[in-house]
Design a protein around this motif. Structure first.
Motif, PDB file in Angstrom:
ATOM      1  N   UNK A   1       0.848  -1.332   0.078  1.00 28.79           N
ATOM      2  CA  UNK A   1       0.050   0.050   0.146  1.00 28.79           C
ATOM      3  C   UNK A   1       0.918   1.112  -0.062  1.00 28.79           C
ATOM      4  N   UNK A   2       1.991   1.196   0.976  1.00 28.66           N
ATOM      5  CA  UNK A   2       2.746   2.471   0.811  1.00 28.66           C
ATOM      6  C   UNK A   2       3.503   2.651  -0.233  1.00 28.66           C
ATOM      7  N   UNK A   3       3.883   1.463  -0.837  1.00 28.18           N
ATOM      8  CA  UNK A   3       4.695   1.413  -2.185  1.00 28.18           C
ATOM      9  C   UNK A   3       3.603   1.915  -3.293  1.00 28.18           C
ATOM     10  N   UNK A   4       2.722   1.712  -3.298  1.00 30.47           N
ATOM     11  CA  UNK A   4       1.534   2.293  -4.294  1.00 30.47           C
ATOM     12  C   UNK A   4       1.438   3.700  -4.095  1.00 30.47           C
ATOM     13  N   UNK A   5       1.370   4.158  -2.935  1.00 32.89           N
ATOM     14  CA  UNK A   5       1.076   5.547  -2.705  1.00 32.89           C
ATOM     15  C   UNK A   5       2.574   6.441  -3.076  1.00 32.89           C
ATOM     16  N   UNK A   6       3.674   5.795  -2.698  1.00 33.17           N
ATOM     17  CA  UNK A   6       4.670   6.308  -2.818  1.00 33.17           C
ATOM     18  C   UNK A   6       5.045   6.655  -4.440  1.00 33.17           C
ATOM     19  N   UNK A   7       4.680   5.724  -5.337  1.00 35.57           N
ATOM     20  CA  UNK A   7       4.757   5.576  -6.647  1.00 35.57           C
ATOM     21  C   UNK A   7       4.251   7.087  -7.149  1.00 35.57           C
ATOM     22  N   UNK A   8       3.321   7.563  -6.471  1.00 36.41           N
ATOM     23  CA  UNK A   8       2.637   8.897  -6.971  1.00 36.41           C
ATOM     24  C   UNK A   8       3.282   9.974  -6.303  1.00 36.41           C
ATOM     25  N   UNK A   9       3.182   9.789  -4.873  1.00 38.40           N
ATOM     26  CA  UNK A   9       3.703  10.891  -4.034  1.00 38.40           C
ATOM     27  C   UNK A   9       5.114  11.319  -4.199  1.00 38.40           C
ATOM     28  N   UNK A  10       5.935  10.472  -4.621  1.00 39.36           N
ATOM     29  CA  UNK A  10       7.470  10.489  -4.693  1.00 39.36           C
ATOM     30  C   UNK A  10       7.662  10.518  -6.316  1.00 39.36           C
ATOM     31  N   UNK A  11       6.787  10.555  -7.073  1.00 36.32           N
ATOM     32  CA  UNK A  11       7.064  10.515  -8.665  1.00 36.32           C
ATOM     33  C   UNK A  11       7.777  11.714  -9.127  1.00 36.32           C
ATOM     34  N   UNK A  12       8.810  11.710 -10.012  1.00 41.80           N
ATOM     35  CA  UNK A  12       9.612  12.989 -10.446  1.00 41.80           C
ATOM     36  C   UNK A  12       8.799  14.201 -10.645  1.00 41.80           C
ATOM     37  N   UNK A  13       7.603  14.091 -11.211  1.00 48.75           N
ATOM     38  CA  UNK A  13       6.961  15.059 -11.661  1.00 48.75           C
ATOM     39  C   UNK A  13       5.699  15.364 -10.743  1.00 48.75           C
ATOM     40  N   UNK A  14       4.672  14.300 -10.562  1.00 47.51           N
ATOM     41  CA  UNK A  14       3.503  14.299  -9.596  1.00 47.51           C
ATOM     42  C   UNK A  14       4.061  14.660  -8.221  1.00 47.51           C
ATOM     43  N   UNK A  15       5.097  14.058  -7.893  1.00 40.64           N
ATOM     44  CA  UNK A  15       5.615  14.303  -6.402  1.00 40.64           C
ATOM     45  C   UNK A  15       5.666  15.715  -6.029  1.00 40.64           C
ATOM     46  N   UNK A  16       6.347  16.440  -7.171  1.00 38.35           N
ATOM     47  CA  UNK A  16       6.587  17.945  -6.755  1.00 38.35           C
ATOM     48  C   UNK A  16       5.507  18.623  -6.881  1.00 38.35           C
ATOM     49  N   UNK A  17       4.500  18.196  -7.745  1.00 40.43           N
ATOM     50  CA  UNK A  17       3.249  18.934  -7.752  1.00 40.43           C
ATOM     51  C   UNK A  17       2.451  18.584  -6.509  1.00 40.43           C
ATOM     52  N   UNK A  18       2.593  17.655  -6.112  1.00 41.62           N
ATOM     53  CA  UNK A  18       1.627  17.327  -4.840  1.00 41.62           C
ATOM     54  C   UNK A  18       2.369  17.968  -3.496  1.00 41.62           C
ATOM     55  N   UNK A  19       3.601  18.138  -3.326  1.00 40.43           N
ATOM     56  CA  UNK A  19       4.502  19.057  -2.568  1.00 40.43           C
ATOM     57  C   UNK A  19       4.136  20.240  -2.649  1.00 40.43           C
ATOM     58  N   UNK A  20       4.067  20.885  -3.563  1.00 41.24           N
ATOM     59  CA  UNK A  20       3.816  22.324  -4.005  1.00 41.24           C
ATOM     60  C   UNK A  20       2.202  22.654  -3.327  1.00 41.24           C
ATOM     61  N   UNK A  21       1.427  21.728  -3.798  1.00 45.19           N
ATOM     62  CA  UNK A  21       0.026  21.806  -3.299  1.00 45.19           C
ATOM     63  C   UNK A  21      -0.189  21.702  -2.053  1.00 45.19           C
ATOM     64  N   UNK A  22       0.386  20.902  -1.294  1.00 47.50           N
ATOM     65  CA  UNK A  22       0.309  20.514   0.073  1.00 47.50           C
ATOM     66  C   UNK A  22       0.951  21.888   0.853  1.00 47.50           C
ATOM     67  N   UNK A  23       1.985  22.481   0.375  1.00 48.23           N
ATOM     68  CA  UNK A  23       2.641  23.586   0.907  1.00 48.23           C
ATOM     69  C   UNK A  23       1.581  24.916   0.822  1.00 48.23           C
ATOM     70  N   UNK A  24       1.080  25.038  -0.382  1.00 48.25           N
ATOM     71  CA  UNK A  24       0.361  26.137  -0.697  1.00 48.25           C
ATOM     72  C   UNK A  24      -0.906  25.928   0.192  1.00 48.25           C
ATOM     73  N   UNK A  25      -1.654  24.780   0.401  1.00 45.62           N
ATOM     74  CA  UNK A  25      -2.749  24.433   1.357  1.00 45.62           C
ATOM     75  C   UNK A  25      -2.369  24.954   2.586  1.00 45.62           C
ATOM     76  N   UNK A  26      -1.277  24.507   3.240  1.00 45.53           N
ATOM     77  CA  UNK A  26      -0.629  25.003   4.442  1.00 45.53           C
ATOM     78  C   UNK A  26      -0.571  26.443   4.604  1.00 45.53           C
TER      79      UNK A  26
END
Lengths: 118, 638
Positions: free
Chosen positions: B219-244
Motif C-alpha cells: 500500500x505504501x509502495x503504491x502511494x509512494x509511486x505517486x507522491x514521490x514521482x519525479x513530476x507528480x511528487x513535486x506537484x503534490x508537494x507544492x499543493x500541500x505547501x500552498x494549502x498549509x
C-alpha cells in the motif's frame, strides 16, 4: 593472469533504482553507516531517488532508509555478474538466489524455517 | 560494621521505579511513551544542552513507576548531542539524573534485522530490561511471522508485542511495568567489538526465530509511486505547501478577529468599571493589550500544528522533507528545515518549536537562527500601513504595485533567510556535527486522540510563554511608554495629553536619543519611539504611532495612515514620511529581530542566551545597513 568478469565493484551511489549490490569487504565497522547496518556482506537495493535526484532511498536488512548521494559514494558494493550483465543487456534480472530480496517474496512462504539449537 | 546505615538495595526499593525508554528514531517509542504516561508527561531540557527531556508517570501506578523517554538513537555511542545524552544517562553520568533502575527497550518489529542491533547494545549494559516490539500488526499485514516467545528465549528477557497507537498489548505491558524491579538481566553475548559482529549476531537470531522474511508494504509502495514521482511528487508537494500556507492565513482570520475584539472589550471593561488611574492604564493597555497581541496568534498556531501533526501522523512529513532536501541542501540546510521555515510565515515561535524534528544539530541551529527572517504575520500590519500610505495604488502591467511591493518583502525575507543559512554554515557553524538520515514511515490513518493531544501540548506551550515572558515584557514596555508623565497642559484634548506624556516618557526620550543613529535612514524621533516599542513585538509600532500622532482610539489604522501622510518636519517644511523613508522602514522590519517571544523561544531551544544575543545584534546591524542602502538608493532613483 585471470580477470574476474563475474563481479564489478562500484560505489553504491552509482546504482540505478532497482539494482542491488553487496557491500564489499573493507567498509567501516564503526560509525553511523555501520550502526545503520551497512556492514560488509549486506545486500543493498537502491529503491528510488528523490524527485530532484537526491537523497536516495535504499533497502537493506528488510528496512528502508534515505541517505544522501555523498554518503553512499563512500560505500563500495559488488554487483553480481549475472545481475550486472542482465542490467546492461536490458533482459530480465536473473535472481542470484543467495538471498532473495524481501520485496521479491510475494508472501511469507519463502522464508527459511526456524531452526532450533540444541 | 553495624554503623553502615542502610543497604543501597533497600534504599532504592523505597522510591519509585525509574524506567528508561531506549529505542531508535521512528521505532514508535514516543507513541508508546504517550500511551503509557497519558497527560502526566513533563517536557524539559537536560541542563546546558538543547536535548529534550521527557518524563512521565505510568498511569494508574500512583507515582510508583516513572518513565523517562530517552531521545531516539541508532546506537549508544553516537556523536550528536541527543545520542550523547542517551549514553550519559544510561551510565549515570548526568548530574541529578539517577541511573535508571530498568530499561524498556523498544524495537520496531518490521525492522528487526536492524533494530535488534540497538536492542543488543542496550541489553549488553547488564541492567534489568524488557523488550517491546512495536507495530506487530504490520508484521501480520505483511505476511511476516514473529514469535515474541522465541525471541524472549534468545534474549533471556521478557518480550512484549504492542501496537502503540491502538493500545494493543498495553495492558500486558503495564502488568510487567509494575514489576520492573524483578525484570531479568539479558543473556546476550558481551564483548562484541563492532557493528559487523553485532549484525552477524542479529542475523543469526532473526534467522533462528524465523522472522527474517517480510513482504513489501504494497500500500505504501503504491502511494509512494505517486507522491514521490519525479513530476507528480513535486506537484503534490507544492499543493500541500500552498494549502498549509493558505490555511494559516485565510482560515485563521475570523478567529483572530474574534480574539482581537474580545481583548479590546476586556480592556474597555476594565477602563469602564475601575476609577481612572495609572493602574487601569497598566492593566488595560499594558497587560491585556500586551497578552492579547500574542494570544491573537493562537488560531494560526492551532491550525498550523493541527496541519503539521496530521502530516506527521499520516507519514507525509518525511516525504515532504525527502522531496525538498536537495533544494535545502544547497544552502546547507536539510529537507526537514523546510516546513519549520514555512511555518514562520505565520509566526517564528511555532516555526522554531517545529525545528525539533531536525535530527542534525548543525542544521537545526542554522534553521533556528534564520527563522526570524521569514515574514511573520506580525510584520503584516506594519507593511500594510506603510504600503497603503506611501506606495501609489498604480499598476505595473496587470499587477498592482502595492501587491508587488508586499510580495517583494516576502521574497526578500525568504532570500535573506536562505543566504544567511548558507553563510552561517560556511562560517560560524562550520565544524559542528551534522548527520543525515531519513526514514519514510508506512502511511497510516491518523488517530483523533493522538492528534488532539499533540496539538493541545503545542498550544499549551505557546500560551504558557504568552502568560509569562510576554506578560512581563508588556508591563515593562508600558512603564517605559508612560513614566514619567508630562506636566498637565490646560485645555488639551485627551489625545494631545497622551502625546505629551509619551514624548516625556523614557521611551519618548529614547526615541530622541537614538535619533542621530537613525537619521541616516531617514527616520525621525517619532519612528525612533516606534522602533523602541516594537522591540517587544513588531506590530506594536502601529499602536505606538497612533499614540504619537494623538490619534483618537477606535480609528487607529486610518488615523495613523492619514497622520503620517500629513506629517511635516517643522525644521525643513518637507514631509517626514516619504516613499524612500517608508521603504527603508519596511526593510528595517524585514531584517530586525523585534520580538521578545522569538528571542525567548530561541533561548529555550538553543539552551542559553548566547545565540539569541548573537541573532538580535547581527540582525539589528543588518537592519540598519539594509535600511540605509534602501533609503539612499530610493532617494537617488526618485
Amino acid at each position: 593472469m585471470v580477470f574476474n568478469f563475474s563481479e564489478t565493484v562500484r560505489p553504491l551511489s552509482t546504482l540505478r533504482p532497482g539494482e542491488r549490490g553487496r557491500i564489499a569487504p573493507g567498509a567501516a565497522l564503526t560509525g553511523r553507516l555501520a550502526d545503520l547496518g551497512f556492514v560488509p556482506g549486506t545486500d543493498v537495493t537502491v529503491l528510488r531517488r528523490a524527485p530532484f535526484g537526491d537523497p536516495i532511498e535504499v533497502e537493506l536488512r528488510g528496512y528502508r532508509i534515505c541517505l544522501r548521494e555523498s554518503q553512499l559514494r563512500a560505500l563500495s558494493v559488488t554487483l553480481h555478474g549475472a545481475m550486472a550483465l542482465a542490467t546492461v543487456r536490458g533482459v530480465a534480472r536473473v535472481a542470484d538466489g543467495a538471498e532473495a530480496s524481501p520485496r521479491a517474496t510475494p508472501s511469507g512462504e519463502g522464508h527459511v524455517p526456524a531452526k532450533r539449537r540444541a | 560494621m553495624s554503623a553502615v546505615p542502610a543497604m543501597p538495595a533497600v534504599r532504592v526499593a523505597e522510591g519509585p521505579v525509574r524506567i528508561a525508554l531506549v529505542g531508535s528514531p521512528n521505532s514508535g517509542k514516543t507513541t508508546l511513551f504517550n500511551a503509557l504516561t497519558g497527560s502526566s508527561a513533563r517536557v524539559g531540557n537536560y541542563a546546558g544542552v538543547t536535548v529534550e527531556r521527557r518524563e512521565g508517570v505510568l498511569t494508574g501506578s500512583h507515582g510508583g513507576v516513572r518513565i523517562l523517554d530517552l531521545p531516539g538513537t541508532y546506537a549508544l555511542d553516537g556523536e550528536t548531542p541527543d545520542e550523547h545524552v542517551v549514553h550519559e544517562v544510561l551510565h549515570g553520568a548526568v548530574p541529578g539524573e539517577p541511573i535508571p533502575d530498568a530499561l524498556l527497550v523498544v524495537a520496531d518489529a518490521t525492522t528487526l534485522r536492524r533494530s535488534l542491533a540497538l536492542v543488543h547494545e542496550a541489553l549488553a549494559l547488564g541492567r534489568p530490561a524488557l523488550v517491546v516490539l512495536t507495530m506487530i500488526d504490520e508484521v501480520k499485514a505483511r505476511h511476516g511471522r514473529l514469535d515474541p516467545l522465541a525471541l524472549s528465549r534468545h534474549l533471556g528477557v521478557q518480550v512484549v508485542g504492542v501496537v502503540g497507537h491502538r493500545g494493543v498489548g498495553l495492558d500486558v505491558l503495564r502488568g510487567f511495568l509494575d514489576d520492573a524491579r524483578n525484570w531479568r538481566v539479558a543473556r546476550v553475548p558481551t564483548g562484541i567489538a563492532d557493528a559487523g559482529a553485532r549484525f552477524a549476531w542479529v542475523d543469526r537470531v532473526v534467522h533462528e526465530i524465523g522472522a527474517d522474511v517480510l513482504a513489501a508494504d504494497t500500500r505504501s509502495d503504491k502511494i509512494d509511486r505517486l507522491l514521490l514521482h519525479p513530476v507528480a511528487g513535486v506537484v503534490v508537494f507544492a499543493a500541500v505547501m500552498v494549502l498549509l500556507f493558505q490555511s494559516i492565513f485565510a482560515w485563521a482570520v475570523p478567529a483572530m478577529d474574534a480574539i482581537d475584539t474580545l481583548f479590546a472589550l476586556a480592556a474597555d471593561g476594565v477602563r469602564a468599571t475601575l476609577p481612572e488611574s495609572w493602574l487601569v492604564g497598566l492593566l488595560a493597555d499594558g497587560v491585556i493589550a500586551g497578552v492579547g497581541s500574542v494570544v491573537i496568534f493562537l488560531p494560526q498556531i492551532l491550525i498550523l500544528f493541527t496541519f503539521l501533526h496530521l502530516l506527521q501522523d499520516v507519514g507525509y512529513m518525511a516525504r515532504a522533507a525527502f522531496v525538498v532536501d536537495r533544494v535545502m541542501g544547497r544552502v546547507g540546510l536539510q529537507g526537514r528545515s523546510f516546513v519549520p521555515l514555512l511555518s514562520c510565515f505565520a509566526c517564528a515561535v511555532p516555526g522554531i518549536m517545529a525545528t525539533r524534528t531536525i535530527a542534525s544539530p548543525r542544521e537545526r541551529l542554522a534553521t533556528i537562527l534564520v527563522a526570524p527572517f521569514m515574514t511573520c504575520s506580525a510584520r503584516l500590519p506594519v507593511y500594510t500601513l506603510l504600503i497603503a500610505a506611501f506606495v501609489p495604488a498604480t499598476s505595473v502591467g496587470p499587477v498592482g504595485l502595492q501587491g508587488l511591493v508586499m510580495l517583494g518583502l516576502y521574497v526578500l525575507g525568504a532570500t535573506v533567510a536562505l543566504t544567511a543559512a548558507k553563510i552561517l554554515n560556511s562560517t560560524l557553524l562550520r565544524g559542528r556535527v551534522s548527520v543525515f538520515y531519513m526514514e519514510l514511515p508506512p502511511y497510516r490513518w491518523p488517530t483523533m486522540r493522538m492528534l488532539v493531544r499533540q496539538v493541545g501540548q503545542s498550544a499549551r506551550a505557546f500560551l504558557r510563554r504568552a502568560g509569562t515572558i510576554i506578560l512581563a515584557a508588556s508591563v515593562v514596555l508600558w512603564v517605559l511608554l508612560h513614566v514619567p508623565q508630562a506636566a498637565p497642559i490646560a485645555g488639551a484634548t485627551p489625545a494631545e495629553t497622551a502625546r505629551a506624556n509619551l514624548e516625556a516618557s523614557v521611551a519618548g526620550r529614547l526615541g530622541h536619543a537614538i535619533e542621530p543613529v537613525i537619521a541616516p535612514l531617514g527616520f525621525d524621533w517619532k519612528v525612533g519611539v516606534g522602533l523602541v516599542a516594537s522591540l517587544a513585538a513588531r506590530e506594536v509600532i502601529v499602536s505606538t504611532l497612533a499614540q504619537i500622532y494623538a490619534v483618537s482610539e477606535g480609528e487607529s489604522f486610518r488615523g495613523v495612515l492619514e497622520a503620517i501622510q500629513a506629517d511635516i518636519d517643522p525644521r525643513t517644511g518637507r514631509p517626514v514620511f516619504t516613499l524612500p523613508v517608508a521603504l527603508a522602514l519596511m526593510v528595517f522590519f524585514v531584517f530586525a529581530l523585534q520580538c521578545t517571544s522569538t528571542i525567548a523561544v530561541m533561548a529555550r531551544e538553543t539552551g542559553g542566551w548566547r545565540w539569541p544575543a548573537f541573532a538580535f545584534t547581527s540582525m539589528l546591524l543588518l537592519a540598519w545597513l539594509g535600511s540605509f542602502i534602501t533609503y539612499r538608493l530610493a532617494r537617488f532613483l526618485a
